[in-house]
Design a protein around this motif. Structure first.
Motif, PDB file in Angstrom:
ATOM      1  N   LEU A   1       0.319  -1.179  -4.469  1.00  0.00           N
ATOM      2  CA  LEU A   1      -0.516  -0.193  -4.666  1.00  0.00           C
ATOM      3  C   LEU A   1      -1.328   0.356  -3.498  1.00  0.00           C
ATOM      4  CD1 LEU A   1      -1.550  -0.861  -8.347  1.00  0.00           C
ATOM      5  CD2 LEU A   1      -0.545   1.536  -7.456  1.00  0.00           C
ATOM      6  N   LYS A   2      -1.598   1.559  -3.300  1.00  0.00           N
ATOM      7  CA  LYS A   2      -2.390   2.097  -2.303  1.00  0.00           C
ATOM      8  C   LYS A   2      -3.920   1.816  -2.563  1.00  0.00           C
ATOM      9  CE  LYS A   2       0.520   6.059  -1.265  1.00  0.00           C
ATOM     10  NZ  LYS A   2       0.458   7.731  -1.342  1.00  0.00           N
TER      11      LYS A   2
ATOM     12  N   ILE B   1       2.421   2.803  -3.150  1.00  0.00           N
ATOM     13  CA  ILE B   1       2.619   3.295  -4.413  1.00  0.00           C
ATOM     14  C   ILE B   1       1.329   3.903  -5.082  1.00  0.00           C
ATOM     15  CG2 ILE B   1       3.052   2.736  -6.892  1.00  0.00           C
ATOM     16  CD1 ILE B   1       5.308   2.492  -4.985  1.00  0.00           C
ATOM     17  N   ASP B   2       1.204   5.047  -5.663  1.00  0.00           N
ATOM     18  CA  ASP B   2       0.000   5.762  -6.089  1.00  0.00           C
ATOM     19  C   ASP B   2      -0.039   5.128  -7.449  1.00  0.00           C
ATOM     20  OD1 ASP B   2      -0.748   7.914  -4.143  1.00  0.00           O
ATOM     21  OD2 ASP B   2       1.581   8.172  -4.190  1.00  0.00           O
TER      22      ASP B   2
ATOM     23  N   GLY C   1      -5.039   3.250  -5.819  1.00  0.00           N
ATOM     24  CA  GLY C   1      -3.822   3.400  -6.811  1.00  0.00           C
ATOM     25  C   GLY C   1      -4.161   2.735  -8.240  1.00  0.00           C
TER      26      GLY C   1
ATOM     27  N   PHE D   1      -2.925   0.688 -11.820  1.00  0.00           N
ATOM     28  CA  PHE D   1      -2.068  -0.018 -12.489  1.00  0.00           C
ATOM     29  C   PHE D   1      -2.199   0.504 -13.809  1.00  0.00           C
ATOM     30  CE2 PHE D   1      -1.935  -3.632 -15.467  1.00  0.00           C
ATOM     31  CZ  PHE D   1      -0.743  -4.014 -15.154  1.00  0.00           C
TER      32      PHE D   1
ATOM     33  N   ASN E   1       0.699  -1.215   0.002  1.00  0.00           N
ATOM     34  CA  ASN E   1       0.296  -0.028   0.012  1.00  0.00           C
ATOM     35  C   ASN E   1       1.015   1.313   0.055  1.00  0.00           C
ATOM     36  OD1 ASN E   1      -2.408  -1.503   0.434  1.00  0.00           O
ATOM     37  ND2 ASN E   1      -1.741  -1.778   2.640  1.00  0.00           N
TER      38      ASN E   1
ATOM     39  N   LYS F   1      -6.728  -0.219  -7.738  1.00  0.00           N
ATOM     40  CA  LYS F   1      -6.947  -1.092  -6.679  1.00  0.00           C
ATOM     41  C   LYS F   1      -8.227  -0.514  -5.728  1.00  0.00           C
ATOM     42  CE  LYS F   1      -4.385  -2.480  -2.523  1.00  0.00           C
ATOM     43  NZ  LYS F   1      -3.002  -2.953  -2.136  1.00  0.00           N
TER      44      LYS F   1
ATOM     45  N   TYR G   1       1.680   2.429 -10.683  1.00  0.00           N
ATOM     46  CA  TYR G   1       2.458   1.442 -11.123  1.00  0.00           C
ATOM     47  C   TYR G   1       2.364   1.541 -12.410  1.00  0.00           C
ATOM     48  CZ  TYR G   1       3.979  -3.696 -11.590  1.00  0.00           C
ATOM     49  OH  TYR G   1       4.480  -4.720 -12.016  1.00  0.00           O
TER      50      TYR G   1
END
Ligand code: SAM
Length: 264
Positions: free
Chosen positions: A171-172, A145-146, A175, A177, A143, A263, A148
């Motif tokens: 990812l947060k 990364i904003d 967030g 991908f 949790n 996410k 990816y």
């Protein structure tokens, strides 16, 4: 598995991918130009513009001025990272957003570090290079990364499902991908021409220009084996992501596609 054959095959694939990118690292731009008919720079510009990285101080709350934590996986030569930092700085006036470029291949990372010297981000805390396998990101906390990103990387991964789960973990909530990858051409006529170009021209051009037919042959085959737009979107969903809208955007009739997942 029986006799460990699968494990050996997987180790060989990883070794092969390493070899391919070690041998193309120094003439990486020509490789991309052959593979994309010269359009990869426009696709990358579009990918980054569309993600709109960075926190705009005019539109976000004053308490929230830390910028984004971006992880660019298979980031190799920094192509995506430099674009994202430029976008955050110049379009969103955000001087805090940072990008960690992760790649399994030290030679690609060395090329990226060398190129970063031509940018304002060399030796800045906003840009970091780490050697890492997308399937084992234990150095990146849950949790954290904003955004990816992975551009022209995921088709080389041995276990794409494991890499997608790692993306989900780091990812947060909320967030994103985002993946830019070669995909399936939709128009049958255009596809016939594209297949001729891929299988009958690219390996020979690779031989002529880089003296390396095998690497280019591998790259063409890896594109052909990569799942269709719909299938790949399903894999992103299976990793736990919410799929916005149709889930992907075709570029140049599907020569490449951008896939996204959020996410929850
Ligand atoms: N993202 C860059 C771009 O768009 O120009 C580089 C893409 S390059 C075609 C693919 C990169 O994926 C190579 O640098 C390679 O070393 C990296 N790669 C392959 N397998 C990987 C893995 N399992 N984990 C991390 N990086 C990987």
């Amino acid at each position: 598995t029986h006799f460990g054959f699968e494990t050996i095959a997987e180790a060989l694939k990883e070794q092969r991918v390493r070899g391919v990118f070690s041998s193309v690292a120094s003439n990486y731009d020509s490789m991309n130009d052959f593979m994309s008919l010269g359009i990869h720079r426009l696709w990358k510009d579009h990918f980054v513009r569309n993600l709109n990285p960075g926190r705009n101080p005019l539109t976000s709350s004053t308490s929230d001025q830390k910028g984004w934590n971006i992880l660019d996986i298979a980031g190799g030569t920094g192509d995506i990272a430099f674009r994202m930092l430029d976008h955050a700085s110049h379009i969103n006036n955000d001087a805090h957003t940072n990008v960690t470029v992760a790649d399994i291949n030290p030679e690609m990372l060395a090329e990226g570090k060398k190129r970063s010297l031509q940018t304002p981000y060399a030796r800045s805390p906003r840009l970091k290079f780490i050697e890492a396998n997308a399937e084992k990101l234990h150095m990146i906390p849950d949790n954290s990364i904003d955004l990816y990103t992975v551009a022209f990387g995921i088709r080389n991964f041995t276990h794409k499902d494991v890499a997608l789960k790692e993306a989900f973990r780091v990812l947060k909530p909320g967030g994103v991908f985002a993946c830019l990858e070669f995909s399936k051409v939709e128009n049958p006529l255009f596809n016939a021409v594209y297949q001729q170009w891929s299988f009958n021209a690219i390996p020979y051009i690779g031989q002529l220009v880089a003296g390396d037919k095998a690497s280019y042959q591998y790259l063409v085959e890896s594109i052909a084996k990569f799942p269709s737009q719909e299938e790949f979107s399903g894999m992103i969903r299976d990793a736990g992501f919410l799929i916005p809208g149709k889930g992907y955007e075709n570029l140049t009739d599907g020569i490449a596609a951008i896939h996204k997942g959020v996410k929850p």
